[in-house]
Design an enzyme around this catalytic site. Structure first.
Site, PDB file in Angstrom:
ATOM      1  CE  LYS A   1      -3.589  -2.364   2.329  1.00 35.28           C
ATOM      2  NZ  LYS A   1      -4.527  -2.259   3.662  1.00 35.28           N
TER       3      LYS A   1
ATOM      4  CG  HIS B   1       1.595  -9.592  17.196  1.00 29.80           C
ATOM      5  ND1 HIS B   1       2.963  -9.339  17.501  1.00 29.80           N
ATOM      6  CD2 HIS B   1       1.381 -10.185  16.199  1.00 29.80           C
ATOM      7  CE1 HIS B   1       3.477  -9.723  16.715  1.00 29.80           C
ATOM      8  NE2 HIS B   1       2.617 -10.191  15.696  1.00 29.80           N
TER       9      HIS B   1
END
Length: 118
Positions: A62, A104
């Site tokens: 991206k 995470h």
């Protein structure tokens, strides 16, 4: 100067399901060096690692403005760690001019990539 910024988030359960169904999933995402590291990890850490690399590679594509495709495949991108643990981006075996951050939680992995002009 910043060339591009990419961000991606992925659910750990989804990655675990895909990985559990077929080893081909991880082989499509991880380079040989990343796969070697993955194989040395314990159960849940494998899922975190795979999900983090998936998110980082999506974020990288991206930031490049291309997305994943013929010009930028998952296997073209590597995220390897320095001895300090800092992740470093490689694109087509060359160090990328930029930064990656991977995180995470119990349910998701996320990554942000900032690419700089050469």
């Amino acid at each position: 100067m910043i060339q591009g910024i990419g961000l991606d988030i992925v659910e750990l359960d989804r990655v675990a399901r895909l990985d559990g169904r077929n080893a081909k999933f991880r082989e499509r995402i991880l380079s040989a060096r990343e796969l070697h590291i993955y194989e040395q990890l314990k159960d849940h850490r494998k899922t975190e690692y795979l999900a983090g690399r998936f998110a980082a590679k999506e974020a990288f594509s991206k930031a490049r403005g291309t997305g994943i495709g013929t010009d930028c495949s998952f296997l073209d991108i590597e995220v390897l760690s320095e001895a300090s643990g800092q992740p470093v981006l490689y694109f087509k075996e060359q160090i990328a001019n930029g930064f990656v951050s991977i995180t995470h939680t119990q349910t998701v992995a996320a990554a942000q990539v900032i690419l700089l002009n050469s």
